[in-house]
Design a protein around this motif. Structure first.
Motif, short mmCIF file in Angstrom:
data_model
loop_
_atom_site.label_atom_id
_atom_site.label_comp_id
_atom_site.label_asym_id
_atom_site.label_seq_id
_atom_site.Cartn_x
_atom_site.Cartn_y
_atom_site.Cartn_z
N LEU A 174 0.83 -1.19 0.00
CA LEU A 174 0.00 0.00 0.00
C LEU A 174 0.87 1.25 0.00
N GLU A 175 0.50 2.21 -0.81
CA GLU A 175 1.23 3.48 -0.89
C GLU A 175 0.57 4.49 0.03
N TYR A 178 -1.87 6.06 5.17
CA TYR A 178 -3.16 5.59 5.68
C TYR A 178 -3.94 4.96 4.53
N SER A 179 -4.98 4.23 4.90
CA SER A 179 -5.92 3.66 3.93
C SER A 179 -7.33 3.73 4.53
N CYS A 207 -0.83 2.31 7.66
CA CYS A 207 -0.28 1.47 6.60
C CYS A 207 0.34 0.21 7.19
N TYR A 239 -8.89 2.71 -0.46
CA TYR A 239 -8.23 3.94 -0.90
C TYR A 239 -7.01 4.19 -0.02
N THR A 240 -5.98 4.74 -0.61
CA THR A 240 -4.78 5.13 0.13
C THR A 240 -4.68 6.65 0.14
N HIS A 241 -4.07 7.17 1.20
CA HIS A 241 -3.87 8.61 1.33
C HIS A 241 -2.73 8.87 2.29
N PHE A 278 -7.25 2.14 -4.78
CA PHE A 278 -6.21 1.11 -4.83
C PHE A 278 -6.76 -0.24 -5.29
#
Length: 333
Positions: A174-175, A178-179, A207, A239-241, A278
């Protein structure tokens, strides 16, 4: 009710077509050039969708696809030349390592297949509003006292098996910091067909950590497809952020459960520009007897029921009209 969208692209004529050359008119040549331009724009748009919603490398380029194809053909040739493999296959003793097959599929063309599923079943159209290339797979398991049911990209699950929140294993790689995990039903809103029904939301998951360590925004609500509404799609989206989401993601303080869970993923993405899609997964479900209990106990709301309205043929309508006229005539007398 779930809708399937079939996109038909009219390809331009082949280079050796009779339309090319001295017999091609100026109008036919213009149509041919426009067809080529539209196809190129479509390929460019789909190819760059990953760079818009994510990062480069979200899709397998042509060179790598060719490498996978050559590897597959080489492996098939080796299998045909292996007498021991053929002997076990003839004697029905050959065991296929399904875990290895699934892992190779995920590393290879799995993301392409997932994207095609989203296009065919209108997941992108009804939920995200745009196309992106999935970059991973979520492992979603519903556990009951009798068995364990997994979400497998559009499979059918009974409502009774999804009454308790599932165990979600997030993908690796994961980039961001957070997700956020969402579960929505694009077919389940009772009064507004353009909105979704929010069933679950966990935001700001660190993450590399499980969803249980995130911030619970909306508690889990089991699927509640009304009777007569057909199959509903229940979409898990990840979703990643880089930064925690704003407090606007808190649920509305409404007494009406429908207003509190009215949701739009497209508006949510517009309000949170830091979010990057994602992955997604979904299952389908339809009404069973457990839905009635959910409406009465969990929501304290009358259960909606959809029925087909019977329409009369012109002859039947005329007979009803004549009967009413005769009844009115005799009542006057």
């Amino acid at each position: 009710m779930p809708r399937a969208v079939f996109v038909k692209i009219r390809a331009p004529p082949p280079p050796n077509s009779l339309l090319e050359g001295p017999l091609m008119s100026s109008r036919a040549a213009l149509v041919h050039r426009r067809g080529l331009l539209q196809c190129r724009q479509l390929v460019r748009a789909v190819s760059t969708a990953g760079s818009v919603c994510g990062s480069e490398g979200d899709y397998i380029p042509r060179a790598k696809a060719r490498e996978w194809r050559l590897h597959k053909n080489d492996q098939l040739r080796k299998n045909r030349r292996d007498p021991e493999l053929e002997r076990r296959a003839r004697n029905k003793q050959l065991e296929v390592p399904l875990d290895l097959v699934q892992s190779e599929w995920k590393e290879g063309t799995g993301r392409h297949h997932l994207r095609n599923i989203g296009l065919h079943c209108a997941i992108y159209q009804d939920v995200f509003g745009s196309v992106f290339h999935p970059r991973g797979f979520m492992d979603i398991q519903y556990s009951t006292s009798e068995d364990t049911h997994s979400v497998e990209q559009g499979n059918l699950l009974p409502v009774s098996c999804a009454r308790v929140e599932p165990v979600v294993t997030l993908p690796e790689g994961l980039e961001g910091n957070y997700s956020t995990l969402l579960l929505t039903d694009p077919d389940g809103h009772l009064t507004n067909g353009t909105m979704e029904l929010l069933h679950w939301m966990i935001a700001d998951i660190p993450c590399g950590r499980p969803p249980a360590e995130g911030r619970l925004v909306t508690p889990y609500l089991q699927p509640i497809p009304p009777a007569g509404s057909g199959f509903h799609r229940y979409v898990f989206s990840l979703y990643t952020h880089d930064h925690p989401l704003s407090e606007t993601t808190q649920p509305a303080e409404e007494d009406d459960w429908l207003k509190k869970r009215t949701f739009s993923t497209i508006d949510f993405l517009r309000a949170q520009p830091d979010l990057r899609p994602f992955a997604f997964s979904y299952f389908q479900s339809q009404w069973d007897s457990s839905v009635r209990e959910a409406y009465s106990k969990l929501l304290a709301h009358p259960e909606p029921v959809y029925q087909i309205l019977r329409t009369l043929t012109p002859r039947q309508a005329r007979q009803v009209e004549i009967k009413c006229q005769r009844g009115a005539k005799y009542s006057v007398m």
